[in-house]
Design a protein around this motif. Structure first.
Motif, PDB file in Angstrom:
ATOM      1  N   HIS A  53      31.716  55.866 -27.292  1.00 24.17           N
ATOM      2  CA  HIS A  53      32.332  56.692 -26.264  1.00 24.17           C
ATOM      3  C   HIS A  53      32.686  58.040 -26.889  1.00 24.17           C
ATOM      4  N   ASP A  79      38.246  61.097 -21.752  1.00 24.01           N
ATOM      5  CA  ASP A  79      37.252  60.251 -22.399  1.00 24.01           C
ATOM      6  C   ASP A  79      36.134  59.914 -21.427  1.00 24.01           C
ATOM      7  N   LYS A  81      33.149  57.008 -21.235  1.00 22.00           N
ATOM      8  CA  LYS A  81      32.700  55.751 -21.835  1.00 22.00           C
ATOM      9  C   LYS A  81      31.229  55.811 -22.224  1.00 22.00           C
ATOM     10  N   LYS A  82      30.781  54.798 -22.950  1.00 27.15           N
ATOM     11  CA  LYS A  82      29.388  54.691 -23.386  1.00 27.15           C
ATOM     12  C   LYS A  82      28.444  54.772 -22.193  1.00 27.15           C
ATOM     13  N   ASP A  84      27.862  56.801 -19.761  1.00 27.65           N
ATOM     14  CA  ASP A  84      28.539  57.006 -18.485  1.00 27.65           C
ATOM     15  C   ASP A  84      28.734  58.505 -18.264  1.00 27.65           C
TER      16      ASP A  84
END
Length: 166
Positions: A53, A79, A81-82, A84
Motif C-alpha cells: 500500500h 492511504d 490500499k494495494k 486500488d
C-alpha cells in the motif's frame, strides 16, 4: 380643474410588473453567477502495486488559466490500499478574477472554438512500505493540460498529463 399636460393618468398593467420582476430576478441571478464560479474537480490517486500500500502526503495542486492561478487544491495525508484507487472531489469556489486583456483575448478565442483550457500542476510525496522495517519515499511532480468541451464540460481527448518522480 386643470388638465394634465401629458394626458390622462394611466396605471401600469399587473402583467408588465410581473414580467419586470421576473427580468430583475434573472438579472440578479446572472450577475451572481458571474461573480462566483463553482467548479467540481475529481482527482484520482491510483496504486497499481499488488503487494504494497502507499501513503500520499503533501498533495498540493494548482489549477490555472493560461498561467493565472485560479485555485489551490490541497489534501491531508491519505492511504491507498494495494492495487486500488481513491477519488477526491474538490468543490472549488472562486471569486470573480478580473482578467487583463491578454487573458480576455485567450478566453474569447477558446470560447469561439467551444473549448476551455486549464493547467493543473503540482506535487505530492508518497511513501511505500517495503517489507516490515523499511519504506521508500518518492516525490511526484505532475503537469496536466486539460481541455474541456464548453457546452457540456466533458474532458476532451486532447488533454494529457505528464509526471516525473524524484
Amino acid at each position: 380643474m386643470p388638465r394634465p399636460a401629458l394626458g390622462p393618468q394611466r396605471r401600469t398593467n399587473a402583467v408588465i410588473w410581473f414580467a419586470a420582476m421576473i427580468c430583475a430576478i434573472v438579472a440578479v441571478a446572472v450577475i451572481t453567477i458571474g461573480i462566483f464560479v463553482i467548479a467540481g474537480i475529481v482527482i484520482k490517486a491510483k496504486n497499481g502495486n499488488i503487494k504494497n500500500h502507499v501513503r500520499f502526503y503533501g498533495l498540493e495542486l494548482i489549477l490555472a488559466l493560461h498561467g493565472l492561478q485560479i485555485a489551490k487544491l490541497v489534501s491531508k495525508p491519505f492511504d491507498v490500499k494495494k492495487n486500488d484507487s481513491l477519488e477526491f472531489f474538490y468543490l472549488v469556489k472562486s471569486n470573480q478574477i478580473p482578467l487583463r486583456s491578454v487573458y480576455r483575448d485567450y478566453v474569447q478565442s477558446s470560447l469561439k472554438k467551444s473549448t476551455a483550457s486549464l493547467e493543473l500542476k503540482g506535487t505530492t510525496t508518497t511513501r511505500w512500505k517495503v517489507w516490515v522495517l523499511d519504506s521508500v519515499k518518492i516525490t511526484l511532480h505532475m503537469d496536466c493540460d486539460l481541455h474541456f468541451v464548453v457546452p457540456n464540460g466533458s474532458l476532451s481527448t486532447k488533454s494529457h498529463c505528464r509526471s516525473k518522480s524524484s
